[in-house]
Design an enzyme around this catalytic site. Structure first.
Site, PDB file in Angstrom:
ATOM      1  N   LYS A  83     -41.650 -13.178   3.883  1.00 43.45           N
ATOM      2  CA  LYS A  83     -42.743 -12.466   4.562  1.00 43.45           C
ATOM      3  C   LYS A  83     -42.206 -11.279   5.357  1.00 43.45           C
ATOM      4  O   LYS A  83     -41.215 -11.415   6.071  1.00 43.45           O
ATOM      5  CB  LYS A  83     -43.451 -13.423   5.535  1.00 43.45           C
ATOM      6  CG  LYS A  83     -44.409 -14.381   4.875  1.00 43.45           C
ATOM      7  CD  LYS A  83     -44.962 -15.322   5.939  1.00 43.45           C
ATOM      8  CE  LYS A  83     -46.036 -16.230   5.390  1.00 43.45           C
ATOM      9  NZ  LYS A  83     -47.333 -15.584   5.252  1.00 43.45           N
TER      10      LYS A  83
ATOM     11  N   HIS B 286     -40.918 -19.536   0.907  1.00 45.18           N
ATOM     12  CA  HIS B 286     -41.615 -18.249   0.827  1.00 45.18           C
ATOM     13  C   HIS B 286     -41.757 -17.600   2.202  1.00 45.18           C
ATOM     14  O   HIS B 286     -41.970 -16.409   2.324  1.00 45.18           O
ATOM     15  CB  HIS B 286     -42.985 -18.400   0.161  1.00 45.18           C
ATOM     16  CG  HIS B 286     -44.017 -19.012   1.042  1.00 45.18           C
ATOM     17  ND1 HIS B 286     -44.138 -20.357   1.217  1.00 45.18           N
ATOM     18  CD2 HIS B 286     -44.946 -18.448   1.833  1.00 45.18           C
ATOM     19  CE1 HIS B 286     -45.113 -20.597   2.070  1.00 45.18           C
ATOM     20  NE2 HIS B 286     -45.620 -19.474   2.462  1.00 45.18           N
TER      21      HIS B 286
ATOM     22  N   LYS C 251     -52.829 -29.029  11.576  1.00 43.54           N
ATOM     23  CA  LYS C 251     -54.030 -28.758  10.779  1.00 43.54           C
ATOM     24  C   LYS C 251     -55.260 -29.087  11.604  1.00 43.54           C
ATOM     25  O   LYS C 251     -55.190 -29.867  12.549  1.00 43.54           O
ATOM     26  CB  LYS C 251     -54.004 -29.626   9.520  1.00 43.54           C
ATOM     27  CG  LYS C 251     -52.882 -29.198   8.565  1.00 43.54           C
ATOM     28  CD  LYS C 251     -53.037 -29.855   7.227  1.00 43.54           C
ATOM     29  CE  LYS C 251     -52.030 -29.302   6.234  1.00 43.54           C
ATOM     30  NZ  LYS C 251     -52.293 -27.906   5.829  1.00 43.54           N
TER      31      LYS C 251
ATOM     32  N   GLU D 244     -53.312 -24.086  11.701  1.00 48.21           N
ATOM     33  CA  GLU D 244     -54.215 -23.959  10.552  1.00 48.21           C
ATOM     34  C   GLU D 244     -55.558 -24.543  10.954  1.00 48.21           C
ATOM     35  O   GLU D 244     -55.622 -25.657  11.479  1.00 48.21           O
ATOM     36  CB  GLU D 244     -53.657 -24.704   9.337  1.00 48.21           C
ATOM     37  CG  GLU D 244     -52.432 -24.027   8.742  1.00 48.21           C
ATOM     38  CD  GLU D 244     -51.722 -24.850   7.680  1.00 48.21           C
ATOM     39  OE1 GLU D 244     -51.056 -24.259   6.841  1.00 48.21           O
ATOM     40  OE2 GLU D 244     -51.834 -26.100   7.714  1.00 48.21           O
TER      41      GLU D 244
ATOM     42  N   LYS E 186     -39.512 -25.708  -2.260  1.00 46.22           N
ATOM     43  CA  LYS E 186     -39.490 -26.772  -1.266  1.00 46.22           C
ATOM     44  C   LYS E 186     -40.513 -27.828  -1.672  1.00 46.22           C
ATOM     45  O   LYS E 186     -41.473 -27.476  -2.356  1.00 46.22           O
ATOM     46  CB  LYS E 186     -39.764 -26.207   0.120  1.00 46.22           C
ATOM     47  CG  LYS E 186     -41.237 -25.988   0.465  1.00 46.22           C
ATOM     48  CD  LYS E 186     -41.366 -25.561   1.891  1.00 46.22           C
ATOM     49  CE  LYS E 186     -42.795 -25.470   2.326  1.00 46.22           C
ATOM     50  NZ  LYS E 186     -43.552 -26.654   2.537  1.00 46.22           N
TER      51      LYS E 186
ATOM     52  N   HIS F 280     -40.126 -23.892   7.630  1.00 42.13           N
ATOM     53  CA  HIS F 280     -40.638 -22.603   8.119  1.00 42.13           C
ATOM     54  C   HIS F 280     -40.331 -22.363   9.601  1.00 42.13           C
ATOM     55  O   HIS F 280     -39.843 -21.318   9.992  1.00 42.13           O
ATOM     56  CB  HIS F 280     -42.161 -22.516   7.957  1.00 42.13           C
ATOM     57  CG  HIS F 280     -42.638 -22.660   6.547  1.00 42.13           C
ATOM     58  ND1 HIS F 280     -41.858 -22.365   5.467  1.00 42.13           N
ATOM     59  CD2 HIS F 280     -43.822 -23.060   6.044  1.00 42.13           C
ATOM     60  CE1 HIS F 280     -42.546 -22.576   4.358  1.00 42.13           C
ATOM     61  NE2 HIS F 280     -43.739 -23.003   4.678  1.00 42.13           N
TER      62      HIS F 280
ATOM     63  N   ASP G 203     -43.299 -30.838   6.170  1.00 39.06           N
ATOM     64  CA  ASP G 203     -43.983 -29.753   5.459  1.00 39.06           C
ATOM     65  C   ASP G 203     -43.656 -28.377   6.048  1.00 39.06           C
ATOM     66  O   ASP G 203     -43.397 -27.439   5.305  1.00 39.06           O
ATOM     67  CB  ASP G 203     -45.504 -30.006   5.512  1.00 39.06           C
ATOM     68  CG  ASP G 203     -46.270 -29.089   4.577  1.00 39.06           C
ATOM     69  OD1 ASP G 203     -45.723 -28.738   3.513  1.00 39.06           O
ATOM     70  OD2 ASP G 203     -47.406 -28.713   4.898  1.00 39.06           O
TER      71      ASP G 203
ATOM     72  N   ASP H 270     -42.547 -32.436 -23.408  1.00 38.13           N
ATOM     73  CA  ASP H 270     -42.106 -33.233 -22.273  1.00 38.13           C
ATOM     74  C   ASP H 270     -40.865 -32.581 -21.647  1.00 38.13           C
ATOM     75  O   ASP H 270     -39.995 -32.092 -22.369  1.00 38.13           O
ATOM     76  CB  ASP H 270     -41.772 -34.649 -22.760  1.00 38.13           C
ATOM     77  CG  ASP H 270     -41.578 -35.575 -21.595  1.00 38.13           C
ATOM     78  OD1 ASP H 270     -42.580 -36.165 -21.156  1.00 38.13           O
ATOM     79  OD2 ASP H 270     -40.424 -35.684 -21.105  1.00 38.13           O
TER      80      ASP H 270
HETATM   81  P1  NDP Z   1     -48.677 -29.280  -9.524  1.00 39.32           P
HETATM   82  O1  NDP Z   1     -49.013 -30.645  -9.022  1.00 39.32           O
HETATM   83  O2  NDP Z   1     -49.773 -28.345  -9.831  1.00 39.32           O
HETATM   84  O3  NDP Z   1     -47.739 -29.519 -10.797  1.00 39.32           O
HETATM   85  C1  NDP Z   1     -47.190 -28.473 -11.578  1.00 39.32           C
HETATM   86  C2  NDP Z   1     -47.159 -28.916 -13.015  1.00 39.32           C
HETATM   87  O4  NDP Z   1     -46.200 -29.947 -13.169  1.00 39.32           O
HETATM   88  C3  NDP Z   1     -48.468 -29.492 -13.484  1.00 39.32           C
HETATM   89  O5  NDP Z   1     -49.313 -28.469 -13.967  1.00 39.32           O
HETATM   90  C4  NDP Z   1     -48.054 -30.454 -14.557  1.00 39.32           C
HETATM   91  O6  NDP Z   1     -48.004 -29.747 -15.769  1.00 39.32           O
HETATM   92  C5  NDP Z   1     -46.653 -30.866 -14.162  1.00 39.32           C
HETATM   93  N1  NDP Z   1     -46.634 -32.209 -13.560  1.00 39.32           N
HETATM   94  C6  NDP Z   1     -47.399 -32.675 -12.559  1.00 39.32           C
HETATM   95  N2  NDP Z   1     -47.092 -33.957 -12.279  1.00 39.32           N
HETATM   96  C7  NDP Z   1     -46.089 -34.292 -13.125  1.00 39.32           C
HETATM   97  C8  NDP Z   1     -45.327 -35.472 -13.321  1.00 39.32           C
HETATM   98  N3  NDP Z   1     -45.528 -36.559 -12.608  1.00 39.32           N
HETATM   99  N4  NDP Z   1     -44.375 -35.448 -14.281  1.00 39.32           N
HETATM  100  C9  NDP Z   1     -44.147 -34.353 -15.016  1.00 39.32           C
HETATM  101  N5  NDP Z   1     -44.852 -33.216 -14.844  1.00 39.32           N
HETATM  102  C10 NDP Z   1     -45.796 -33.188 -13.930  1.00 39.32           C
HETATM  103  O7  NDP Z   1     -47.618 -28.662  -8.533  1.00 39.32           O
HETATM  104  P2  NDP Z   1     -47.631 -27.254  -7.816  1.00 39.32           P
HETATM  105  O8  NDP Z   1     -47.760 -26.184  -8.838  1.00 39.32           O
HETATM  106  O9  NDP Z   1     -48.576 -27.305  -6.691  1.00 39.32           O
HETATM  107  O10 NDP Z   1     -46.172 -27.232  -7.180  1.00 39.32           O
HETATM  108  C11 NDP Z   1     -45.000 -27.117  -7.950  1.00 39.32           C
HETATM  109  C12 NDP Z   1     -43.806 -27.246  -7.020  1.00 39.32           C
HETATM  110  O11 NDP Z   1     -43.906 -26.259  -6.016  1.00 39.32           O
HETATM  111  C13 NDP Z   1     -43.726 -28.584  -6.290  1.00 39.32           C
HETATM  112  O12 NDP Z   1     -42.360 -28.905  -6.112  1.00 39.32           O
HETATM  113  C14 NDP Z   1     -44.385 -28.293  -4.952  1.00 39.32           C
HETATM  114  O13 NDP Z   1     -43.923 -29.145  -3.947  1.00 39.32           O
HETATM  115  C15 NDP Z   1     -43.933 -26.853  -4.728  1.00 39.32           C
HETATM  116  N6  NDP Z   1     -44.799 -26.066  -3.851  1.00 39.32           N
HETATM  117  C16 NDP Z   1     -46.109 -25.822  -4.188  1.00 39.32           C
HETATM  118  C17 NDP Z   1     -46.908 -25.027  -3.381  1.00 39.32           C
HETATM  119  C18 NDP Z   1     -48.323 -24.704  -3.757  1.00 39.32           C
HETATM  120  O14 NDP Z   1     -48.936 -23.874  -3.056  1.00 39.32           O
HETATM  121  N7  NDP Z   1     -48.888 -25.269  -4.802  1.00 39.32           N
HETATM  122  C19 NDP Z   1     -46.377 -24.447  -2.128  1.00 39.32           C
HETATM  123  C20 NDP Z   1     -44.986 -24.756  -1.883  1.00 39.32           C
HETATM  124  C21 NDP Z   1     -44.254 -25.537  -2.723  1.00 39.32           C
HETATM  125  P3  NDP Z   1     -48.126 -30.440 -17.170  1.00 39.32           P
HETATM  126  O15 NDP Z   1     -48.839 -31.744 -17.004  1.00 39.32           O
HETATM  127  O16 NDP Z   1     -48.876 -29.450 -18.022  1.00 39.32           O
HETATM  128  O17 NDP Z   1     -46.713 -30.577 -17.584  1.00 39.32           O
END
Ligand code: NDP
Length: 466
Positions: free
Chosen positions: A172, A168, A316, A206, A138, A230, A225, A85
């Site tokens: 670029k 990101h 979008k 998009e 972000k 951006h 967003d 956790d």
């Molecule tokens: P995910 O929703 O895939 O979450 C990442 C990981 O966090 C999960 O695999 C999970 O892992 C854990 N998690 C999810 N929800 C919770 C919760 N409620 N409490 C605790 N842990 C949790 O997120 P992303 O990877 O898409 O994004 C991560 C960050 O990056 C975010 O802040 C997002 O806004 C930002 N972001 C993402 C982009 C993208 O393209 N995906 C683009 C730009 C920004 P586990 O359960 O194994 O702990």
């Protein structure tokens, strides 16, 4: 700049979408170039083994061109995985142990923002934050006050110089080229101002919708967003004064000055839209008023830009996927030579990279009329350029914050959009595959001196084919 190299890379949220889509490929590319020297430690709640974590890394990078088994073998040896956790002391004790002798870890928080606070607190308590840097993704808050609260939380443990806010977009090539093209070319400077520029138009389109991420999008919308971050970054690069030095403080300071000179948006400066069908998406409220399109008119109160409107739009389900800047110049005195559109500078930021100048040449024949032609300064499809995440990770590892958002910049950008967040303005429906609600066309109306229709595309260029 704080110059030590990070000697361990820690990724919270290691099982997530961002790590899979962006971080593994970036780390693998660094390995391939011989730029990765540190162990890579994944932390997440999922009860995975190290083999599962390695398999996830392989699945992520294998599908890219040029996958090399030997490079991957080296890369996977760096991987470690800690399950637990995010708020549990045991997780952070295990991390401290895994860090071993590392004196300058880099912690990447790829987790939902709601979890940031407890991770930061535990990093501090466990000693994992000593000598460390932190990268956050972000969104940097949902509005001005939550952005300030987020910075306050980070500052309980990390000095601002150790906080890297990743946008990101700043990594670029094409966005950085705005900066180089502007300040490395003397010929541009004489006309890059209110005397010659009529308007600046920035479009981030998009073709796709929310792609199954409806519940995420419901929390955000186009303004939060992409516009607050951006597109304002792009405005900053286009409108800033020349930095006195090329170090990161100087460039970031000039950008922040632009954000502070942009007038906070009023309801009449913005049009929000929502594509028909959005409310039927999974995770979206049936009566949602969240915008999937936004167009705004910005005014910059600076001697250089006074009176020049900056139009920005993002959406979008539009006709195409592309990001482009058009800097429209005023028409010449002899209008007949230039019926239609005057000169412009066009920056295509994605998917391809183009810098082009729209110029007039005489149409063959008897008449003295100018036809529009484009001088292409740069024109290349995406090549072997460094991916934005690879560049930004490499920069954070050496402590170079040039391409990261500063606290001042983030807060100044929130101040611009703050008055129009939420339901202050109506949301207009638009058909998927169109350029958003027709109301967006009217943003240019009544602007003194603005001759060109808003959202102009270069003559003879069909939007779809560009
Ligand atoms: P995910 O929703 O895939 O979450 C990442 C990981 O966090 C999960 O695999 C999970 O892992 C854990 N998690 C999810 N929800 C919770 C919760 N409620 N409490 C605790 N842990 C949790 O997120 P992303 O990877 O898409 O994004 C991560 C960050 O990056 C975010 O802040 C997002 O806004 C930002 N972001 C993402 C982009 C993208 O393209 N995906 C683009 C730009 C920004 P586990 O359960 O194994 O702990």
């Amino acid at each position: 700049m704080n110059v030590h190299h990070s000697d361990a890379l820690v990724f919270f949220g290691a099982t997530g979408d961002l790590i899979y889509k962006k971080i593994f490929p970036a780390l693998y590319a660094m390995e391939r170039r011989g730029h990765l020297q540190a162990p890579v430690i994944g932390v997440a709640r999922s009860d995975w083994t190290i083999e599962q974590f390695r398999a996830r890394a392989r699945a992520s990078v294998e599908k890219h061109d040029g996958f090399d088994e030997a490079v991957f073998a080296k890369f996977q040896e760096r991987l470690r995985y800690i399950s637990g956790d995010y708020g549990a002391p045991a997780t952070h004790a295990a991390l401290r142990k895994e860090l071993g002798d590392a004196a300058h870890p880099l912690h990447y928080l790829a987790i939902p923002p709601s979890v940031f606070e407890k991770v930061v607190e535990r990093l501090g308590q466990s000693g994992c934050a000593r000598g460390a840097r932190v990268i956050i993704e972000k969104p940097f808050g949902r509005d001005l006050s939550s952005a300030q609260a987020l910075s306050a939380t980070l500052h309980t443990v990390f000095d601002e110089s150790c906080v890297f806010r990743i946008d990101h977009y700043l990594g670029k090539e094409s966005v950085q080229n705005l900066l180089v093209f502007r300040f490395a070319n003397t010929f541009l400077e004489p006309f890059w101002n209110r005397t010659y520029v009529e308007s600046v138009q920035i479009t981030m389109a998009e073709k796709f919708g929310v792609e199954g991420r409806g519940s995420f999008y419901e929390e955000s919308g186009a303004i939060r967003d992409v516009i607050q971050n951006h597109l304002l970054q792009v405005v900053g690069f286009l409108a800033m004064e020349s930095p006195t030095k090329t170090n990161h403080e100087a460039i970031r300071d000039e950008q922040v000055k632009v954000f502070k000179m942009i007038r906070p948006l009023k309801p009449e400066d913005i049009v929000r839209g929502q594509f028909r069908g959005y409310r039927e998406e999974e995770g979206v409220a049936r009566d949602s008023k969240v915008e999937t399109f936004a167009a705004a008119r910005l005014r910059i109160d600076s001697p250089r830009w006074d009176g020049v409107p900056f139009f920005i739009r993002a959406g979008k389900c539009l006709p195409t996927t592309m990001t482009e800047v058009l800097v429209m110049l005023k028409p010449p005195a002899i209008g007949k030579l230039c019926a239609g559109q005057a000169n412009y500078v066009r920056f295509r930021l994605s998917p391809d990279v183009t810098i082009a100048i729209g110029a007039r040449v005489k149409r063959p024949g008897e008449e003295l009329i100018g036809d529009l032609t484009e001088l292409k300064v740069v024109n290349h499809p995406r090549g072997d350029e460094m991916d934005a995440y690879e560049r930004l990770l490499s920069d954070a590892i050496v402590g170079d914050g040039t391409l990261f958002a500063s606290q001042g910049g983030v807060e100044a950008a929130w101040a611009v959009v703050q008055p129009v967040l939420g339901l202050v303005t109506p949301v207009h429906d638009y058909e998927p595959g169109t350029w958003g609600p027709s109301e967006a066309e009217k943003l240019g109306a009544g602007i003194c001196g603005c001759q060109s229709p808003v959202w102009l595309l270069p003559d003879g260029e069909d939007e779809e084919s560009k």
